[in-house]
Write a protein that holds these residues in place. Structure first.
Motif, PDB file in Angstrom:
ATOM      1  N   GLY A  97      28.759  -9.245 -49.777  1.00 15.51           N
ATOM      2  CA  GLY A  97      28.787  -7.997 -49.053  1.00 15.51           C
ATOM      3  C   GLY A  97      28.693  -6.828 -50.238  1.00 15.51           C
ATOM      4  O   GLY A  97      28.131  -7.067 -51.071  1.00 15.51           O
ATOM      5  N   LYS A 122      21.389  -4.651 -45.080  1.00 20.31           N
ATOM      6  CA  LYS A 122      21.129  -6.122 -45.074  1.00 20.31           C
ATOM      7  C   LYS A 122      22.370  -7.156 -45.111  1.00 20.31           C
ATOM      8  O   LYS A 122      22.559  -8.128 -44.656  1.00 20.31           O
ATOM      9  CB  LYS A 122      20.094  -6.377 -46.139  1.00 20.31           C
ATOM     10  CG  LYS A 122      19.004  -5.996 -46.005  1.00 20.31           C
ATOM     11  CD  LYS A 122      17.743  -6.524 -46.894  1.00 20.31           C
ATOM     12  CE  LYS A 122      18.091  -6.357 -48.654  1.00 20.31           C
ATOM     13  NZ  LYS A 122      17.180  -7.108 -49.262  1.00 20.31           N
ATOM     14  N   ARG A 123      23.462  -6.459 -45.692  1.00 20.23           N
ATOM     15  CA  ARG A 123      24.848  -7.259 -45.878  1.00 20.23           C
ATOM     16  C   ARG A 123      25.871  -6.917 -45.129  1.00 20.23           C
ATOM     17  O   ARG A 123      26.932  -7.105 -45.159  1.00 20.23           O
ATOM     18  CB  ARG A 123      25.499  -7.023 -47.375  1.00 20.23           C
ATOM     19  CG  ARG A 123      24.476  -7.180 -48.556  1.00 20.23           C
ATOM     20  CD  ARG A 123      24.838  -6.755 -49.621  1.00 20.23           C
ATOM     21  NE  ARG A 123      24.195  -7.515 -50.774  1.00 20.23           N
ATOM     22  CZ  ARG A 123      24.439  -8.162 -51.481  1.00 20.23           C
ATOM     23  NH1 ARG A 123      25.783  -8.858 -51.390  1.00 20.23           N
ATOM     24  NH2 ARG A 123      23.841  -8.911 -52.341  1.00 20.23           N
ATOM     25  N   ARG A 124      25.370  -6.194 -43.724  1.00 17.43           N
ATOM     26  CA  ARG A 124      26.323  -5.933 -42.799  1.00 17.43           C
ATOM     27  C   ARG A 124      27.187  -7.113 -42.312  1.00 17.43           C
ATOM     28  O   ARG A 124      28.359  -6.863 -41.851  1.00 17.43           O
ATOM     29  CB  ARG A 124      25.988  -5.110 -41.437  1.00 17.43           C
ATOM     30  CG  ARG A 124      24.823  -5.900 -40.853  1.00 17.43           C
ATOM     31  CD  ARG A 124      24.126  -5.011 -39.931  1.00 17.43           C
ATOM     32  NE  ARG A 124      22.907  -5.594 -39.261  1.00 17.43           N
ATOM     33  CZ  ARG A 124      21.730  -5.210 -39.707  1.00 17.43           C
ATOM     34  NH1 ARG A 124      21.394  -4.419 -40.719  1.00 17.43           N
ATOM     35  NH2 ARG A 124      20.692  -5.976 -39.105  1.00 17.43           N
ATOM     36  N   GLN A 125      26.827  -8.139 -42.339  1.00 19.94           N
ATOM     37  CA  GLN A 125      27.543  -9.610 -41.942  1.00 19.94           C
ATOM     38  C   GLN A 125      28.543  -9.806 -43.032  1.00 19.94           C
ATOM     39  O   GLN A 125      29.737 -10.317 -42.693  1.00 19.94           O
ATOM     40  CB  GLN A 125      26.893 -10.630 -41.774  1.00 19.94           C
ATOM     41  CG  GLN A 125      25.546 -10.277 -40.821  1.00 19.94           C
ATOM     42  CD  GLN A 125      25.976 -10.242 -39.328  1.00 19.94           C
ATOM     43  OE1 GLN A 125      26.821 -10.155 -38.875  1.00 19.94           O
ATOM     44  NE2 GLN A 125      24.822  -9.723 -38.411  1.00 19.94           N
ATOM     45  N   GLY A 126      28.350  -9.107 -44.107  1.00 21.97           N
ATOM     46  CA  GLY A 126      29.505  -9.522 -45.185  1.00 21.97           C
ATOM     47  C   GLY A 126      30.598  -8.659 -45.328  1.00 21.97           C
ATOM     48  O   GLY A 126      30.538  -7.572 -44.655  1.00 21.97           O
ATOM     49  N   PRO A 143      21.086  -3.719 -35.995  1.00 24.56           N
ATOM     50  CA  PRO A 143      22.410  -3.595 -35.664  1.00 24.56           C
ATOM     51  C   PRO A 143      22.410  -2.637 -34.395  1.00 24.56           C
ATOM     52  O   PRO A 143      21.296  -2.558 -33.689  1.00 24.56           O
ATOM     53  CB  PRO A 143      23.194  -2.700 -36.995  1.00 24.56           C
ATOM     54  CG  PRO A 143      21.958  -1.809 -37.352  1.00 24.56           C
ATOM     55  CD  PRO A 143      20.623  -2.749 -37.165  1.00 24.56           C
ATOM     56  N   HIS A 188      26.525   0.243 -45.731  1.00 23.79           N
ATOM     57  CA  HIS A 188      26.768  -1.174 -45.638  1.00 23.79           C
ATOM     58  C   HIS A 188      26.710  -1.628 -44.105  1.00 23.79           C
ATOM     59  O   HIS A 188      26.012  -2.514 -43.933  1.00 23.79           O
ATOM     60  CB  HIS A 188      28.459  -1.378 -45.989  1.00 23.79           C
ATOM     61  CG  HIS A 188      28.874  -2.786 -45.647  1.00 23.79           C
ATOM     62  ND1 HIS A 188      28.530  -3.874 -46.650  1.00 23.79           N
ATOM     63  CD2 HIS A 188      29.546  -3.252 -44.790  1.00 23.79           C
ATOM     64  CE1 HIS A 188      28.926  -4.955 -45.954  1.00 23.79           C
ATOM     65  NE2 HIS A 188      29.727  -4.528 -44.865  1.00 23.79           N
ATOM     66  N   ASP A 189      27.076  -0.745 -43.172  1.00 22.28           N
ATOM     67  CA  ASP A 189      27.082  -1.212 -41.881  1.00 22.28           C
ATOM     68  C   ASP A 189      25.625  -1.541 -41.310  1.00 22.28           C
ATOM     69  O   ASP A 189      25.611  -1.970 -40.320  1.00 22.28           O
ATOM     70  CB  ASP A 189      27.921  -0.198 -41.181  1.00 22.28           C
ATOM     71  CG  ASP A 189      29.305  -0.226 -41.259  1.00 22.28           C
ATOM     72  OD1 ASP A 189      30.009  -1.305 -41.916  1.00 22.28           O
ATOM     73  OD2 ASP A 189      30.320   0.652 -40.844  1.00 22.28           O
ATOM     74  N   THR A 223      17.073  -8.146 -38.540  1.00 24.24           N
ATOM     75  CA  THR A 223      17.530  -7.893 -37.106  1.00 24.24           C
ATOM     76  C   THR A 223      18.239  -6.247 -37.129  1.00 24.24           C
ATOM     77  O   THR A 223      18.811  -5.745 -38.043  1.00 24.24           O
ATOM     78  CB  THR A 223      18.685  -8.957 -36.753  1.00 24.24           C
ATOM     79  OG1 THR A 223      19.429  -8.975 -37.842  1.00 24.24           O
ATOM     80  CG2 THR A 223      17.843 -10.152 -36.397  1.00 24.24           C
TER      81      THR A 223
END
Ligand SMILES: Nc1ncnc2c1ncn2[C@@H]1O[C@H](COP(=O)(O)OP(=O)(O)OP(=O)(O)O)[C@@H](O)[C@H]1O
Ligand SMILES: [Mg+2]
Length: 482
Positions: A235, A187-191, A132, A183-184, A130
């Motif tokens: 994350g 794939k790990r932006r929710q972490g 951002p 990061h933002d 998805t």
């Protein structure tokens, strides 16, 4: 027989012509159009083996068209070109599943090479998950210079992966900012994004900071405390100033990276870890390795993808955009919107900016706050630059006259780096080690690893030398005399 049909969509006739010629010369069959509708018709009729498309076309934006193409023909590689040249263009292209993004103006031979790779099916990227909020007005990274374009393309690629990245760049070039972008928008932006600065933590505390410790693991450990690895679970863990990590901690970190699990200080049960590692340093890790200050095996683990951030003086064309960005930021904080004369920007471009973007940012903020005028003139800039310059030339322009002066300067800079704060405790040991390590290494190299002769040379007792070699984790190689 053509090597494949290349569909080209760009509303600029000149670009269509040069692409047509270059691709035909390279043995491809090009077909070009100036609008998105024709491109879509060709694609839906099953024509073409690869697509090259501009972003903004008269009838439709390619970023709206690409998802339909992907749906109709998921295997068809799409190369996106754009003159918009921002980080967001690169990220959006990657996120939409483009095979490659090429900023305009492009190098024709590169286009041909990319087409060749796309047709050979090399390095095709998985589709992104998805998106951002790509819409945000303020971009996290400013600058449209070729040097930054390279960075954006690399970032766009890297946000789609979990690869370990090491960011190298002088102080103030934006290493931490780039780590956050990875990061933002990754794939790990929710972490969580967890940062730890190796240069700011006393060496004896680094392991417990990284891995946590159990209650009673050492004097003062009154409760179980989680480490940064645990905090970053799921994350990104940002290992800042990795070049300053003590050797013992490097060994421990390497083991964790190899095994994917760690134990807390004082703990026994291995804990599995799932973090993406991003490291940064202003040092040259290769020369750190040569000096024996950095483990080569750890270097290869961390440096899976190296990213070098250019110093500001290598991309002065970005200075105008950066200054206006910082003035807008200041305005948002209530300073009132200020503008800057073109001549003033030219003057700023001539400055060397050893502190890079951070120094420019501080400069703009200070000048913005100091002067009430709406427009910053060349004269104001001149005056303020004159304030900065002499201080610097007094300290760093001349060669140091001896070793003591060299150390003095180093320490002055080191203290200055902490501003009003003091450096972390344990300074004596740290500095002495920093001198002792290269001294012993040099003596051992000069005596070809012969510890008896090295001890003599140094005027040290042999056993003392042996125990210092051990304590400092110096690797001794014996080589025969020529
Ligand atoms: N391309 C850029 N666009 C906008 N702001 C930037 C850019 N690069 C750096 N900055 C700003 O400059 C400042 C310094 O950036 P950052 O802290 O990321 O640098 P660094 O390389 O980590 O520096 P250091 O080595 O001193 O830790 C920050 O305020 C950051 O927001
Ligand atoms: Mg930093």
């Amino acid at each position: 027989m053509a090597r494949g049909t290349v569909l080209i969509a760009d509303d600029d006739t000149a670009i269509r012509t040069v692409l047509n010629q270059a691709l035909a010369r390279a043995g491809y069959a090009p077909r070009a159009t100036g609008n998105a509708a024709t491109l879509w018709r060709w694609v839906s009729q099953g024509e073409g083996d690869v697509v090259i498309t501009d972003v903004v076309m008269p009838d439709e934006n390619a970023f709206d068209l690409i998802p339909r193409i992907k749906k109709a023909r998921p295997e068809l590689p799409i190369i996106v070109m754009s003159a918009q040249n921002t980080l967001m263009t690169a990220l959006t292209a990657a996120e939409k599943g483009a095979y490659e993004y090429l900023p305009k103006p492009f190098d024709l031979s590169e286009v041909v090479a990319v087409v060749g790779r796309a047709l050979a099916g090399q390095g095709r990227r998985p589709r992104a998950a998805t998106s951002p909020e790509m819409e945000s007005e303020e971009l996290p990274l400013i600058g449209r210079s070729p040097a930054m374009q390279e960075i954006y393309r690399a970032l766009a690629r890297l946000t789609q992966t979990d690869l370990t990245v090491t960011i190298q760049g002088e102080s103030g070039t934006g290493k931490e900012l780039v780590a956050r972008v990875l990061h933002d928008y990754g794939k790990r932006r929710q972490g969580p994004f967890v940062a730890i600065n190796m240069a700011a933590i006393p060496r004896e505390l680094i392991e417990s900071e990284l891995f946590g410790h159990e209650k009673g693991a050492f004097t003062g450990a009154q409760t179980r405390t989680p480490g940064r690895f645990e905090q970053a679970e799921g994350g990104t863990l940002f290992l800042d100033e990795i070049g300053d990590m003590p050797l013992e901690a490097q060994t421990r970190l390497l083991r964790v990276l190899q095994q994917g699990e760690y134990t807390t200080v004082g703990g026994r049960t291995p804990i599995k870890t799932n973090v993406r590692i991003i490291a940064a340093t202003h040092r040259d890790l290769r020369s750190q390795i040569q000096q024996g200050l950095f483990r080569e095996d750890l270097y290869y683990r961390l440096n899976v993808v190296p990213l070098r951030l250019p110093p500001l003086r290598e991309r002065v064309e970005d200075i105008g955009d950066l200054v206006r960005h910082f003035l807008r930021q200041a305005a948002r904080e209530g300073l009132g919107q200020k503008s800057i004369e073109t001549a003033a920007i030219e003057r700023l471009k001539a400055h060397p900016w050893p502190g890079n973007v951070r120094e420019l940012e501080n400069f703009v903020r200070r000048v913005g706050a100091l002067y009430t005028q709406d427009t910053l003139t060349q004269q104001i800039i001149e005056q303020e630059l004159a304030e900065v310059l002499p201080k610097r030339s007094a300290t760093s322009d001349s060669e140091p006259k001896d070793f003591t002066e060299l150390v003095e300067r180093y320490l002055a800079q080191y203290f200055a780096g902490f501003g009003k704060e003091l450096p972390p405790p344990g300074l004596y040991d740290r500095v002495i080690r920093q001198v002792e390590y290269p001294l012993l290494s040099a003596a051992l190299t000069a005596t070809r690893g012969n510890q008896i002769r090295a001890a003599e040379l140094l005027g040290l007792n042999r056993n003392t030398l042996r125990s210092r070699i051990k304590a400092l984790d110096i690797r001794v190689f014996r080589t025969p005399m020529p």
